[in-house]
Motif scaffolding. Structure first.
Motif, PDB file in Angstrom:
ATOM      1  N   MET A   1      15.151   2.318 -13.771  1.00 48.74           N
ATOM      2  CA  MET A   1      13.828   1.828 -13.378  1.00 48.74           C
ATOM      3  C   MET A   1      13.929   1.203 -11.987  1.00 48.74           C
ATOM      4  SD  MET A   1      11.363  -0.921 -15.284  1.00 48.74           S
ATOM      5  CE  MET A   1      11.298   0.073 -16.778  1.00 48.74           C
ATOM      6  N   THR A   2      13.061   1.617 -11.073  1.00 50.38           N
ATOM      7  CA  THR A   2      13.081   1.120  -9.697  1.00 50.38           C
ATOM      8  C   THR A   2      12.567  -0.310  -9.640  1.00 50.38           C
ATOM      9  OG1 THR A   2      12.687   3.364  -8.912  1.00 50.38           O
ATOM     10  CG2 THR A   2      12.305   1.574  -7.349  1.00 50.38           C
ATOM     11  N   THR A   3      13.298  -1.126  -8.899  1.00 47.34           N
ATOM     12  CA  THR A   3      12.871  -2.515  -8.727  1.00 47.34           C
ATOM     13  C   THR A   3      12.676  -2.812  -7.251  1.00 47.34           C
ATOM     14  OG1 THR A   3      15.158  -3.315  -8.641  1.00 47.34           O
ATOM     15  CG2 THR A   3      14.089  -3.265 -10.808  1.00 47.34           C
ATOM     16  N   VAL A   4      11.903  -3.889  -7.003  1.00 44.71           N
ATOM     17  CA  VAL A   4      11.628  -4.323  -5.634  1.00 44.71           C
ATOM     18  C   VAL A   4      12.092  -5.764  -5.498  1.00 44.71           C
ATOM     19  CG1 VAL A   4       9.832  -4.730  -3.909  1.00 44.71           C
ATOM     20  CG2 VAL A   4       9.617  -2.811  -5.493  1.00 44.71           C
ATOM     21  N   PRO A   5      12.915  -6.047  -4.487  1.00 48.21           N
ATOM     22  CA  PRO A   5      13.339  -7.449  -4.303  1.00 48.21           C
ATOM     23  C   PRO A   5      12.153  -8.325  -3.898  1.00 48.21           C
ATOM     24  CG  PRO A   5      14.075  -6.086  -2.465  1.00 48.21           C
ATOM     25  CD  PRO A   5      13.511  -5.143  -3.482  1.00 48.21           C
ATOM     26  N   CYS A   6      12.201  -9.575  -4.323  1.00 47.72           N
ATOM     27  CA  CYS A   6      11.128 -10.514  -3.982  1.00 47.72           C
ATOM     28  C   CYS A   6      11.669 -11.930  -4.044  1.00 47.72           C
ATOM     29  CB  CYS A   6       9.953 -10.349  -4.944  1.00 47.72           C
ATOM     30  SG  CYS A   6      10.322 -10.765  -6.667  1.00 47.72           S
ATOM     31  N   ARG A   7      10.843 -12.851  -3.612  1.00 51.03           N
ATOM     32  CA  ARG A   7      11.143 -14.266  -3.752  1.00 51.03           C
ATOM     33  C   ARG A   7      10.167 -14.846  -4.759  1.00 51.03           C
ATOM     34  NH1 ARG A   7      12.142 -16.640   2.385  1.00 51.03           N
ATOM     35  NH2 ARG A   7      14.216 -15.697   2.688  1.00 51.03           N
ATOM     36  N   PHE A   8      10.694 -15.612  -5.708  1.00 49.96           N
ATOM     37  CA  PHE A   8       9.859 -16.180  -6.769  1.00 49.96           C
ATOM     38  C   PHE A   8       9.644 -17.665  -6.521  1.00 49.96           C
ATOM     39  CE2 PHE A   8       9.436 -18.467 -10.781  1.00 49.96           C
ATOM     40  CZ  PHE A   8       8.334 -17.832 -11.329  1.00 49.96           C
TER      41      PHE A   8
ATOM     42  N   VAL B   1       6.656 -10.437  -1.707  1.00 53.75           N
ATOM     43  CA  VAL B   1       7.242  -9.100  -1.560  1.00 53.75           C
ATOM     44  C   VAL B   1       7.144  -8.671  -0.107  1.00 53.75           C
ATOM     45  CG1 VAL B   1       7.106  -6.689  -2.250  1.00 53.75           C
ATOM     46  CG2 VAL B   1       6.631  -8.486  -3.924  1.00 53.75           C
ATOM     47  N   ARG B   2       8.308  -8.245   0.444  1.00 53.95           N
ATOM     48  CA  ARG B   2       8.327  -7.809   1.835  1.00 53.95           C
ATOM     49  C   ARG B   2       8.317  -6.284   1.956  1.00 53.95           C
ATOM     50  NH1 ARG B   2       9.480 -11.807   5.437  1.00 53.95           N
ATOM     51  NH2 ARG B   2      10.003 -13.836   4.534  1.00 53.95           N
ATOM     52  N   ASP B   3       8.787  -5.593   0.951  1.00 49.38           N
ATOM     53  CA  ASP B   3       8.827  -4.125   0.983  1.00 49.38           C
ATOM     54  C   ASP B   3       7.508  -3.587   0.437  1.00 49.38           C
ATOM     55  OD1 ASP B   3       9.377  -1.448   0.908  1.00 49.38           O
ATOM     56  OD2 ASP B   3      11.377  -1.677   0.040  1.00 49.38           O
ATOM     57  N   ASN B   4       6.514  -3.500   1.313  1.00 50.94           N
ATOM     58  CA  ASN B   4       5.187  -3.076   0.874  1.00 50.94           C
ATOM     59  C   ASN B   4       5.168  -1.627   0.391  1.00 50.94           C
ATOM     60  OD1 ASN B   4       3.460  -5.416   1.318  1.00 50.94           O
ATOM     61  ND2 ASN B   4       3.939  -5.164   3.486  1.00 50.94           N
ATOM     62  N   ASP B   5       5.941  -0.760   1.049  1.00 48.94           N
ATOM     63  CA  ASP B   5       5.949   0.654   0.651  1.00 48.94           C
ATOM     64  C   ASP B   5       6.463   0.808  -0.782  1.00 48.94           C
ATOM     65  OD1 ASP B   5       4.969   1.479   3.081  1.00 48.94           O
ATOM     66  OD2 ASP B   5       6.965   1.786   3.964  1.00 48.94           O
ATOM     67  N   ALA B   6       7.539   0.100  -1.105  1.00 49.29           N
ATOM     68  CA  ALA B   6       8.105   0.201  -2.456  1.00 49.29           C
ATOM     69  C   ALA B   6       7.129  -0.355  -3.490  1.00 49.29           C
ATOM     70  CB  ALA B   6       9.437  -0.542  -2.527  1.00 49.29           C
ATOM     71  N   LEU B   7       6.466  -1.475  -3.158  1.00 49.25           N
ATOM     72  CA  LEU B   7       5.495  -2.052  -4.088  1.00 49.25           C
ATOM     73  C   LEU B   7       4.339  -1.085  -4.332  1.00 49.25           C
ATOM     74  CD1 LEU B   7       4.378  -4.422  -5.750  1.00 49.25           C
ATOM     75  CD2 LEU B   7       3.365  -5.307  -3.636  1.00 49.25           C
ATOM     76  N   ASP B   8       3.841  -0.465  -3.270  1.00 53.53           N
ATOM     77  CA  ASP B   8       2.728   0.473  -3.420  1.00 53.53           C
ATOM     78  C   ASP B   8       3.144   1.699  -4.228  1.00 53.53           C
ATOM     79  OD1 ASP B   8       1.027  -1.164  -2.038  1.00 53.53           O
ATOM     80  OD2 ASP B   8       1.303  -0.162  -0.099  1.00 53.53           O
ATOM     81  N   ALA B   9       4.397   2.127  -4.034  1.00 56.47           N
ATOM     82  CA  ALA B   9       4.883   3.288  -4.797  1.00 56.47           C
ATOM     83  C   ALA B   9       4.956   2.957  -6.287  1.00 56.47           C
ATOM     84  CB  ALA B   9       6.250   3.713  -4.270  1.00 56.47           C
ATOM     85  N   LEU B  10       5.475   1.762  -6.624  1.00 55.01           N
ATOM     86  CA  LEU B  10       5.528   1.344  -8.028  1.00 55.01           C
ATOM     87  C   LEU B  10       4.129   1.275  -8.629  1.00 55.01           C
ATOM     88  CD1 LEU B  10       8.190  -1.534  -8.075  1.00 55.01           C
ATOM     89  CD2 LEU B  10       8.400   0.728  -9.126  1.00 55.01           C
ATOM     90  N   ARG B  11       3.237   0.710  -7.881  1.00 57.22           N
ATOM     91  CA  ARG B  11       1.867   0.539  -8.377  1.00 57.22           C
ATOM     92  C   ARG B  11       1.195   1.894  -8.592  1.00 57.22           C
ATOM     93  NH1 ARG B  11      -2.559  -3.175  -5.143  1.00 57.22           N
ATOM     94  NH2 ARG B  11      -4.117  -3.355  -6.810  1.00 57.22           N
TER      95      ARG B  11
END
Length: 356
Positions: free
Chosen positions: A1-8, A70-80
């Protein structure tokens, strides 16, 4: 499962933890926080994902007030996109279009041009229309309270102090002022005398129908007809409710700038910005309207309209702003107004000769 790094961020302190998030096919957002075994699971519909603005970080607001940066907007949009699988709803399609436009210099330039066109159009046509509606809906009692508050502020700031004019002199000018207001059909208008202090030789109208004239202007006049001309001009402002219209225009433009900038403190700077150079044309138009009002009255009273031009020229000589170009002033140039007075006098002479 693809994950996206983030700060919580937990929403209670400014400290953050490194984390990863993913969006499952069941439309859940799963957040795994470093050092914590249990994972946070939230329904995608309950998580606020802000619109993308180029490649700036996005802050996902979780239902309990926590935030994921989230800084990797492309990865977040792909997941969504994979989780939502299917045609995008209208709101998301518009969001994607905005991102595409925002990601190119041509799109950014087009957005800037559209924004400038909207602001210009509102300043030129929208603000006066809004002001007309607002002023028409404002009860005279409310306008009078605004005017009284402004006068109180002038007194508290020591811009004015009690008049030193002799009582009989004030009565003479009050009688002339009453004739003007009765001729114009402007009821409930008051004339107040003050010593101008920093305002110097001046006269102005306040919301609610109060006209202020300073001792210095009375002393500057070489003829009572010049004072009558100035008072007729100020009554023109009262009749047109120009001060309230100007306040309404400025307020409406501040609201529009706030909507565009998202920050009222930044929008307040628009008072010194380009839109104010356009908005000053409203003030100049109001001054021209008040001049025409005065010329009409002076013609009926048998007073040469050039009386107004003469005292305006004298006022210009004592003004520190006399060298400003007309486009940067809220008043038309003294030369223009003197010329208009000459033209009004010529029309009166022509009309008088035609009646003989």
């Amino acid at each position: 499962m693809t994950t996206v790094p983030c700060r919580f961020y937990d929403g209670r302190t400014s400290a953050h933890r490194e984390a990863t998030l993913t969006i499952t096919t069941e439309r859940n957002i799963v957040v795994a926080i470093d050092g914590i075994e249990s994972r946070r699971v939230h329904d995608l519909s309950e998580v606020r994902i802000p619109n993308r603005v180029a490649d700036t970080p996005r802050h996902l607001l979780l239902p309990d007030g926590a935030v994921c940066e989230v800084r990797d907007n492309d990865a977040l949009d792909a997941l969504r996109a994979r989780a939502e699988c299917g045609p995008l709803p209208p709101g998301r399609r518009f969001e994607r279009l905005l991102h595409r436009l925002d990601s190119t210099w041509r799109g950014a330039a087009a957005a800037l041009a559209v924004s400038a066109a909207i602001l210009y159009s509102f300043t030129q046509w929208g603000a006066p229309m809004v002001a007309g509606v607002v002023v028409a809906a404002t009860p005279p009692q409310v306008e009078a309270v605004i005017g009284q508050n402004l006068l109180t502020l002038l007194e508290q700031l020591d811009f004015v102090e009690p008049s030193r004019l002799e009582g009989n002199r004030r009565n003479e000018l009050l009688a002339a002022f009453t004739e003007i207001t009765e001729d114009a059909g402007v009821a409930g208008t008051d004339l107040l005398f003050y010593s101008g202090r920093p305002l110097g030789a001046n006269a102005f109208a306040l919301p609610g129908g109060t006209v202020i004239i300073t001792d210095e202007l009375v002393e500057l006049a070489e003829h009572d007809e010049e004072i009558i001309a100035v008072l007729a001009h100020e009554v023109g402002h009262v009749a047109g409710r120009h001060v309230m219209r100007r306040l309404a225009q400025t307020s409406s433009m501040l609201v529009v700038w706030t909507a565009f900038t998202g920050d009222v403190s930044v929008a307040a700077l628009s008072i010194l910005g380009p839109d104010q150079l356009l908005a000053m044309s409203y003030s100049r138009d109001f001054e021209r309207d008040a001049d025409r009002f005065a010329f009409d009255y002076l013609g009926r009273a048998g007073i040469p309209p050039t009386r107004l031009g003469a005292i305006l020229e004298r006022l210009k000589g004592g003004s520190s702003a006399s060298g400003l170009p007309a486009w940067s002033s809220s008043h038309p140039g003294a030369e223009e107004r003197a010329r208009n007075a000459e033209e009004a006098a010529a029309r009166d002479r022509d009309a008088s000769e035609a009646d003989r």
